[in-house]
Each structure stands twice: as structure tokens, then as C-alpha cells.
Design a protein around this motif. Sequence first.
Motif, PDB file in Angstrom:
ATOM      1  N   PHE A 286      32.177  37.220  47.736  1.00 23.22           N
ATOM      2  CA  PHE A 286      32.730  37.907  46.569  1.00 23.22           C
ATOM      3  C   PHE A 286      34.068  37.282  46.184  1.00 23.22           C
ATOM      4  O   PHE A 286      35.025  37.318  46.952  1.00 23.22           O
ATOM      5  CB  PHE A 286      32.918  39.402  46.860  1.00 23.22           C
ATOM      6  N   ARG A 287      34.136  36.721  44.997  1.00 21.74           N
ATOM      7  CA  ARG A 287      35.380  36.136  44.509  1.00 21.74           C
ATOM      8  C   ARG A 287      36.259  37.223  43.886  1.00 21.74           C
ATOM      9  O   ARG A 287      35.770  38.257  43.448  1.00 21.74           O
ATOM     10  CB  ARG A 287      35.099  35.045  43.486  1.00 21.74           C
ATOM     11  N   PHE A 288      37.572  36.974  43.872  1.00 20.20           N
ATOM     12  CA  PHE A 288      38.498  37.939  43.276  1.00 20.20           C
ATOM     13  C   PHE A 288      39.537  37.198  42.443  1.00 20.20           C
ATOM     14  O   PHE A 288      39.786  36.006  42.651  1.00 20.20           O
ATOM     15  CB  PHE A 288      39.188  38.786  44.352  1.00 20.20           C
ATOM     16  N   SER A 289      40.124  37.902  41.504  1.00 22.71           N
ATOM     17  CA  SER A 289      41.232  37.351  40.710  1.00 22.71           C
ATOM     18  C   SER A 289      42.532  37.680  41.416  1.00 22.71           C
ATOM     19  O   SER A 289      42.780  38.852  41.736  1.00 22.71           O
ATOM     20  CB  SER A 289      41.234  37.952  39.296  1.00 22.71           C
ATOM     21  N   PRO A 290      43.364  36.683  41.701  1.00 23.60           N
ATOM     22  CA  PRO A 290      44.600  36.927  42.451  1.00 23.60           C
ATOM     23  C   PRO A 290      45.496  37.955  41.768  1.00 23.60           C
ATOM     24  O   PRO A 290      45.668  37.947  40.552  1.00 23.60           O
ATOM     25  CB  PRO A 290      45.263  35.546  42.488  1.00 23.60           C
ATOM     26  N   ARG A 291      46.047  38.875  42.575  1.00 24.84           N
ATOM     27  CA  ARG A 291      46.980  39.872  42.083  1.00 24.84           C
ATOM     28  C   ARG A 291      48.402  39.322  42.152  1.00 24.84           C
ATOM     29  O   ARG A 291      48.662  38.308  42.803  1.00 24.84           O
ATOM     30  CB  ARG A 291      46.894  41.140  42.938  1.00 24.84           C
ATOM     31  N   GLU A 292      49.310  40.008  41.498  1.00 26.02           N
ATOM     32  CA  GLU A 292      50.717  39.664  41.654  1.00 26.02           C
ATOM     33  C   GLU A 292      51.124  40.030  43.072  1.00 26.02           C
ATOM     34  O   GLU A 292      51.016  41.191  43.481  1.00 26.02           O
ATOM     35  CB  GLU A 292      51.570  40.417  40.641  1.00 26.02           C
ATOM     36  N   ALA A 293      51.574  39.041  43.821  1.00 29.28           N
ATOM     37  CA  ALA A 293      51.794  39.233  45.249  1.00 29.28           C
ATOM     38  C   ALA A 293      53.273  39.112  45.612  1.00 29.28           C
ATOM     39  O   ALA A 293      54.032  38.408  44.945  1.00 29.28           O
ATOM     40  CB  ALA A 293      50.995  38.195  46.044  1.00 29.28           C
ATOM     41  N   PRO A 294      53.685  39.775  46.692  1.00 28.83           N
ATOM     42  CA  PRO A 294      55.050  39.588  47.184  1.00 28.83           C
ATOM     43  C   PRO A 294      55.186  38.229  47.843  1.00 28.83           C
ATOM     44  O   PRO A 294      54.189  37.571  48.151  1.00 28.83           O
ATOM     45  CB  PRO A 294      55.208  40.718  48.209  1.00 28.83           C
ATOM     46  N   ASP A 295      56.428  37.786  48.062  1.00 24.49           N
ATOM     47  CA  ASP A 295      56.647  36.555  48.809  1.00 24.49           C
ATOM     48  C   ASP A 295      56.098  36.742  50.221  1.00 24.49           C
ATOM     49  O   ASP A 295      56.491  37.665  50.943  1.00 24.49           O
ATOM     50  CB  ASP A 295      58.137  36.220  48.866  1.00 24.49           C
ATOM     51  N   ALA A 296      55.174  35.866  50.617  1.00 22.16           N
ATOM     52  CA  ALA A 296      54.422  36.096  51.846  1.00 22.16           C
ATOM     53  C   ALA A 296      55.302  36.102  53.092  1.00 22.16           C
ATOM     54  O   ALA A 296      55.252  37.031  53.906  1.00 22.16           O
ATOM     55  CB  ALA A 296      53.331  35.027  51.979  1.00 22.16           C
ATOM     56  N   ALA A 297      56.107  35.054  53.274  1.00 21.78           N
ATOM     57  CA  ALA A 297      56.921  34.962  54.486  1.00 21.78           C
ATOM     58  C   ALA A 297      57.920  36.109  54.561  1.00 21.78           C
ATOM     59  O   ALA A 297      58.124  36.709  55.626  1.00 21.78           O
ATOM     60  CB  ALA A 297      57.639  33.623  54.541  1.00 21.78           C
TER      61      ALA A 297
END
Length: 332
Positions: free
Chosen positions: A217-228
Motif C-alpha cells: 500500500f503506497r501513501f502520500s507523505p505527510r508534513e513531518a517533524p524533523d526526524a533526528a
Amino acid sequence: MDGARDDELGTTERVLTLLGLLQQRQVWTGPELADRLGVTTRTVRRDVERLRTLGYPVHAGQGVGGGYRLGPGRELPPLLLDDREAIATAVSLLAGAKGAVAGAGDAALQALSKLDQVLPARLRHEVRALSDSVEFFGRGRAPVDPEVLMTLARACRDEVEAGFDYPSKGEVRRRRVEPYRLVASDRRWYLLAYDLDRDDWRSFRVDRMTDASARTFRFSPREAPDAATYVQEGVASRVYAHQARFLVHAPAATVRAQVPGSAAVVRPRGSERCEVLSGAERLDFVLMHVLLLGHDFEVLDPPELGERCRVLAHRLLAAGTTTTPSPDVEKP
């Protein structure tokens, strides 16, 4: 002409196979190599000369214990890596290229780019998946299964859902996530992902996952926080019952050298001060850790921690000014 080209390709393949054998073991006898390659010892000698011409220092010893040995040379010749070795090398280079190994960033990045250039397409995609999906803070990590890392890195790259079993509150549950980034701390690997069942961002320890798999299942990337930053703040503060912020009167680089990345988040506040965010089960603990850094500091949050500072200060002053008389010692 086609026959000559086929002979040339056969020779090249055989010489590369010979190089791989020499890299696997310290010493090979001529008959052993001839048997493994299906040729005569004379052909082995010719192929050894071809390797020497290419810059590989192949030494030949006589007598008992003698044979062919690949030794160090003045210049670094190319290496032969199988698929697993190439992936493992890429993971190690990423640690240096992204700053997890002090002073190794530029050289590691150049080596990683060279590795990416010569890898076959199937492996180049794997390396790029890691390169695009991994972030770091801190130094040195406990190892995890590289297959799990690759599964998660592919899912981050391909923007497909991932699933894994994960322990929570004493029971193991299946988690469905939209994976965003892999993050390596100074001790562990984490996955930052959007938890589909909890409808929020979560970080997961990779070493606690079992039965990890990528879905279709593919998804559209959400607005994400800075990962590190998100993972580090979670490890250093959000997992604890109490969080505290301090303004420390010392450069951020100085404080980062004193505090592990998993214990506190250190943000610069100008060139001579920094903000320290940390957590603990009791506020006294984090207060004592900051005090023992040896720098002047101010409490920013929570307000009640300021009062706690005053209580402890009075207690310390009292302990320093109160003297207990030594018991009399009878003279013989």
C-alpha cells in the motif's frame, strides 16, 4: 572476433574470481587455486601477474607454508565485495558521512559516492535507500539486524506502509505505519513513522521489532517533524514523567561533549550559552545532572523546579556550615 572477446571476458572473470579467493584467505597454494579455478598452475601464475599489473600486491612464498598471499601495497587497489559486504560497508560509511564518527564525514561521503558509482543497479538502489532514509545524532550504536534496516529503508524510500510486531505495556501488538526516516542515536536505531492506528507520529526502537515487513500500500507523505530532533527529544525527555529546560552558560559544543545525545537535547543560544532539554522520573535527578556539569545555569521550565533549587541550596549550605565534633580518642 566474437571468440576472442569471449576468451577475454572469460579471463577477466577468472582473474576477478582469483582476487576474491585471495581476499577470503591469508594463503593459497598454486594447486589449490588451480583446482578452485579449474585451470593449470601455469595459468594461475599468469593471472597472478595480471593482478600485480593492476596494482594488487600478490606475494608468492616457497617451501612449507608457502603460497600466494594478498598483501598491503603502496596504493589502494579496488576491492571485491559481495552483496552483503557492500550493504554492510554502505551502512558503516553512512555512519561516518552523517557525522556519527568524529572527523570522518568528508572522507566517508566520498567513499560512499565511489561505492554507489560502481555498484550494480540492484545494490545501488539499496545504498540510496539507506542514504535517503537514515539520520543520525550522537556516536556509537548497538547493532541490529541489517535485513530489518534494509526492509524499513526500502519502505521509507518507496513510500509504502510497513508492519511489525512491537511490545507495548506488557503485550506485543501488530503496528501499521507509514515509515518516514530511520534515525541512529548514540545507542540504538529508531524508526520515525506515522502510526495509522493511533493517528499520530511515533518513534519505534528497531531492536524491539519482530516480523518486520513492507506492504504494497503506497501513501502520500505527510508534513513531518524533523526526524533526528523528534526522536532525540523523545528519547531524552518525552519518555519520562518530568521534563525540564535549562539555560546553561557554556557553549553548546562544550555541553554536548559532556552529555550523551540520548540523555539531553542541547541547542545553542548564541556562542557562549545553550539550552538543555532533558527528562527524568524525578526532577531532582535531572537537576543534579545539570549541576554536575560544572557551569552556571538557570531553570527555564518547569516553574516549580526553581523552588526546588532553593530548597536544595539551603540544604547544601546547611550541610557545608554544620560541623560535627570528632569523638574524643582516648590516649593509651
